[in-house]
Scaffold this motif. Sequence first.
Motif, PDB file in Angstrom:
ATOM      1  N   ASN A 137     -27.256  16.091 -37.466  1.00 30.53           N
ATOM      2  CA  ASN A 137     -28.627  16.455 -37.829  1.00 30.53           C
ATOM      3  C   ASN A 137     -28.731  17.922 -38.224  1.00 30.53           C
ATOM      4  N   LEU A 138     -28.080  18.787 -37.463  1.00 26.96           N
ATOM      5  CA  LEU A 138     -28.146  20.214 -37.779  1.00 26.96           C
ATOM      6  C   LEU A 138     -27.448  20.506 -39.102  1.00 26.96           C
ATOM      7  N   ALA A 139     -26.318  19.855 -39.335  1.00 23.53           N
ATOM      8  CA  ALA A 139     -25.625  20.038 -40.617  1.00 23.53           C
ATOM      9  C   ALA A 139     -26.519  19.614 -41.775  1.00 23.53           C
ATOM     10  N   ASN A 140     -27.196  18.478 -41.614  1.00 22.56           N
ATOM     11  CA  ASN A 140     -28.135  18.022 -42.649  1.00 22.56           C
ATOM     12  C   ASN A 140     -29.220  19.057 -42.901  1.00 22.56           C
ATOM     13  N   PHE A 191     -31.499  25.243 -46.118  1.00 23.94           N
ATOM     14  CA  PHE A 191     -30.963  26.579 -46.425  1.00 23.94           C
ATOM     15  C   PHE A 191     -29.869  26.556 -47.493  1.00 23.94           C
ATOM     16  N   GLY A 192     -29.496  25.367 -47.948  1.00 20.57           N
ATOM     17  CA  GLY A 192     -28.491  25.269 -49.001  1.00 20.57           C
ATOM     18  C   GLY A 192     -27.094  25.653 -48.560  1.00 20.57           C
ATOM     19  N   ILE A 193     -26.816  25.609 -47.254  1.00 20.56           N
ATOM     20  CA  ILE A 193     -25.483  25.975 -46.776  1.00 20.56           C
ATOM     21  C   ILE A 193     -24.475  24.933 -47.249  1.00 20.56           C
ATOM     22  N   GLY A 194     -23.407  25.417 -47.855  1.00 20.02           N
ATOM     23  CA  GLY A 194     -22.382  24.528 -48.372  1.00 20.02           C
ATOM     24  C   GLY A 194     -20.999  25.113 -48.162  1.00 20.02           C
ATOM     25  N   GLU A 195     -20.050  24.570 -48.860  1.00 20.66           N
ATOM     26  CA  GLU A 195     -18.648  24.922 -48.668  1.00 20.66           C
ATOM     27  C   GLU A 195     -18.396  26.420 -48.849  1.00 20.66           C
ATOM     28  N   ASP A 196     -17.716  27.025 -47.860  1.00 19.60           N
ATOM     29  CA  ASP A 196     -17.283  28.419 -47.844  1.00 19.60           C
ATOM     30  C   ASP A 196     -18.419  29.433 -47.701  1.00 19.60           C
ATOM     31  N   ASP A 197     -19.658  28.966 -47.514  1.00 18.49           N
ATOM     32  CA  ASP A 197     -20.722  29.900 -47.143  1.00 18.49           C
ATOM     33  C   ASP A 197     -20.449  30.427 -45.733  1.00 18.49           C
ATOM     34  N   VAL A 198     -20.933  31.632 -45.443  1.00 15.95           N
ATOM     35  CA  VAL A 198     -20.707  32.252 -44.132  1.00 15.95           C
ATOM     36  C   VAL A 198     -22.016  32.283 -43.350  1.00 15.95           C
ATOM     37  N   GLU A 224     -26.295  25.117 -27.222  1.00 13.85           N
ATOM     38  CA  GLU A 224     -26.308  24.765 -28.646  1.00 13.85           C
ATOM     39  C   GLU A 224     -25.312  25.598 -29.468  1.00 13.85           C
ATOM     40  N   TYR A 225     -24.693  26.614 -28.859  1.00 16.13           N
ATOM     41  CA  TYR A 225     -23.781  27.493 -29.604  1.00 16.13           C
ATOM     42  C   TYR A 225     -22.621  26.707 -30.225  1.00 16.13           C
ATOM     43  N   PRO A 226     -21.864  25.934 -29.425  1.00 14.05           N
ATOM     44  CA  PRO A 226     -20.770  25.190 -30.064  1.00 14.05           C
ATOM     45  C   PRO A 226     -21.259  24.148 -31.054  1.00 14.05           C
ATOM     46  N   ILE A 227     -22.441  23.581 -30.837  1.00 14.37           N
ATOM     47  CA  ILE A 227     -22.972  22.596 -31.775  1.00 14.37           C
ATOM     48  C   ILE A 227     -23.286  23.255 -33.114  1.00 14.37           C
ATOM     49  N   CYS A 228     -23.824  24.470 -33.075  1.00  9.08           N
ATOM     50  CA  CYS A 228     -24.050  25.223 -34.318  1.00  9.08           C
ATOM     51  C   CYS A 228     -22.730  25.449 -35.057  1.00  9.08           C
ATOM     52  N   THR A 229     -21.699  25.770 -34.300  1.00  5.13           N
ATOM     53  CA  THR A 229     -20.379  25.995 -34.901  1.00  5.13           C
ATOM     54  C   THR A 229     -19.861  24.732 -35.574  1.00  5.13           C
ATOM     55  N   TRP A 230     -19.929  23.614 -34.870  1.00  3.11           N
ATOM     56  CA  TRP A 230     -19.418  22.357 -35.439  1.00  3.11           C
ATOM     57  C   TRP A 230     -20.253  21.898 -36.630  1.00  3.11           C
ATOM     58  N   ALA A 231     -21.566  22.140 -36.604  1.00  5.76           N
ATOM     59  CA  ALA A 231     -22.418  21.747 -37.732  1.00  5.76           C
ATOM     60  C   ALA A 231     -22.041  22.519 -38.989  1.00  5.76           C
ATOM     61  N   GLY A 273     -19.300  15.021 -44.062  1.00  3.67           N
ATOM     62  CA  GLY A 273     -18.226  15.900 -43.624  1.00  3.67           C
ATOM     63  C   GLY A 273     -16.903  15.439 -44.211  1.00  3.67           C
ATOM     64  N   ARG A 274     -16.563  15.963 -45.374  1.00  2.00           N
ATOM     65  CA  ARG A 274     -15.410  15.436 -46.101  1.00  2.00           C
ATOM     66  C   ARG A 274     -14.095  15.739 -45.390  1.00  2.00           C
ATOM     67  N   LYS A 275     -13.121  14.898 -45.593  1.00  5.29           N
ATOM     68  CA  LYS A 275     -11.775  15.125 -45.079  1.00  5.29           C
ATOM     69  C   LYS A 275     -11.062  16.086 -46.020  1.00  5.29           C
ATOM     70  N   LEU A 276     -10.382  17.050 -45.474  1.00  4.07           N
ATOM     71  CA  LEU A 276      -9.677  18.023 -46.286  1.00  4.07           C
ATOM     72  C   LEU A 276      -8.459  17.382 -46.936  1.00  4.07           C
ATOM     73  N   HIS A 277      -8.027  17.975 -48.027  1.00  6.35           N
ATOM     74  CA  HIS A 277      -6.792  17.531 -48.665  1.00  6.35           C
ATOM     75  C   HIS A 277      -5.600  17.969 -47.812  1.00  6.35           C
ATOM     76  N   ALA A 278      -4.481  17.324 -47.995  1.00  2.00           N
ATOM     77  CA  ALA A 278      -3.279  17.675 -47.242  1.00  2.00           C
ATOM     78  C   ALA A 278      -2.944  19.154 -47.464  1.00  2.00           C
ATOM     79  N   GLY A 279      -2.793  19.897 -46.382  1.00  6.00           N
ATOM     80  CA  GLY A 279      -2.461  21.325 -46.457  1.00  6.00           C
ATOM     81  C   GLY A 279      -3.653  22.239 -46.635  1.00  6.00           C
ATOM     82  N   GLU A 280      -4.828  21.678 -46.910  1.00  9.94           N
ATOM     83  CA  GLU A 280      -6.001  22.523 -47.179  1.00  9.94           C
ATOM     84  C   GLU A 280      -6.453  23.269 -45.930  1.00  9.94           C
ATOM     85  N   GLY A 281      -6.238  22.660 -44.747  1.00 12.11           N
ATOM     86  CA  GLY A 281      -6.645  23.317 -43.513  1.00 12.11           C
ATOM     87  C   GLY A 281      -5.934  24.628 -43.256  1.00 12.11           C
ATOM     88  N   ARG A 282      -4.743  24.807 -43.853  1.00 12.22           N
ATOM     89  CA  ARG A 282      -4.009  26.063 -43.696  1.00 12.22           C
ATOM     90  C   ARG A 282      -4.680  27.201 -44.458  1.00 12.22           C
TER      91      ARG A 282
END
Length: 504
Positions: free
Chosen positions: A61-64, A70-77, A87-94, A181-190
């Motif tokens: 829900n928070l990610a949504n 706020f338009g938060i998307g990939e690689d935004d900080v 709620e701190y870790p939940i904010c992190t995971w969202a 929450g898309r799955k990363l490509h192989a090696g992308e997590g590095r």
Amino acid sequence: MPEFSTARTLPHIPDDVTVEQFILRDDHPARPVRPQSSPWLVADGTGVEVSLQEIQERTINLANGLHSRFGIGEDDVVLIFSGNHIEYPICTWAVHRLCAIISPCNPSSTVSELTNQLRQTRATLVIAHAQLLDVALSGAREAGIPEERILVIEEEDGALHGRRSVAYLMKHGLDTSPILGRKLHAGEGRRKIAFLCSSSGTTGKPKVVAISHFAFIAQVLQLAIHSRDETHASWDEQRYRPGDTCLAVLPFYHIYGLVASISLVLFSGMTVVVVPKFTFLGMLESIGRHKINHLMLVPPQVVLLCKESIVRNYDLSSVRVILCAAAPLSAELNEQLVNLFPDAHIGQAYGSTECTGGVSLWSTRSKRGFNGGQLLPEVVARVVKPDGTLCGYNEPGELLVKTPCCRARIFWQRRGHEGNICGRMDRLKEIIKVRGFQVAPAELEGCLLGHDMVADVCVVGMPESFSGEVPLAFVVPDKGCLVGIPERSECNFTSQEIYHGVRG
């Protein structure tokens, strides 16, 4: 001399999942089975328990809400400016669910310190606790972040002073299409950054350390595997046992708290009891109230346990494991801690933000660990002399480490620490450790040199029983401020004026 390492190896480290997926959804073979009755998170004061299902729903829900409002998307900080909160870790995971980046910030930061981190990380959204809203507003204004891009962590649902709260987004996030929450490509997590953590490093002003999803996951696995006793098959005989409880008094913005007291604890099937703010009496009461099995501490907290007579009024018998890190613990305090908890497993760890937390931890073969411990699996260390040659056994020198947890790639990390193999590791004196926090003398010197009465200054560390170290400044006064004062006379009033002038 050869490089130093341990024979123990790691299981598969996934490089195609985010931290959120690994902690909340990944069925890793090294992960123990959690008892169904064991909650994931517990609020210390209220006793409110949060299950995995509730965490997953709030995270989605928070990610949504973060994406749609706020338009938060990939690689935004996203910068989190808060003390410990359930709620701190939940904010992190969202945020990680959106493949965006978290930058944890010290809640005691001044406006200028917050502004500096916002600028360094290029954050576009601030999640701030309501009690810190004034500082957050000022820092965001200085960094050019609009006020409407401050999301508030508040105990009550709904808007706060016209601003959206985290609880509000969690409640109404289902109004929008779910973010899978898309799955990363192989090696992308590095390569993909999960955290931008502030660290004072060894010298100079605070720096931002980039930590990838792969590095963070590797660190959790390193700590978990290292802490398992291979001579015992039963989980009931392990250091970290499913169903145990850990008191989270370490700040979540610090790499120690972020990795150990949240992620390692949850991965190990244990419960995190979230303490909003550390107080010594509060910690003693919480241990008895929640029957705490694990304490993850820093030396000043150990000092209080060993020195304060009020401890004997509390039942601490449930404590089975104590980890102390972030700064070395003296032999005297080690002995006193053992006397206070004669049946507990007690040990130390060594690490840094740059290495995503731990480099070494006391071995499961020993009930007590009185130094930096044993290197974690797949960590390779060198101790180097000033001329670049390798040191021998128990010979002091500068520590270099290679670990899968060094940022996005494996490489030799020059730590700026002094150490020896089979001995303690100490940070070189370009840095001062005050209550587990790194204080850069260069910063203090720069601050003092800005005072009209100071011509020159040198800041060094001075041992102190409670804080470990405190800074001591040797000041050369400006000649103009000494007019009329006889030579070789003491001028305490000058030092007081400088002290109050700098603090002001």
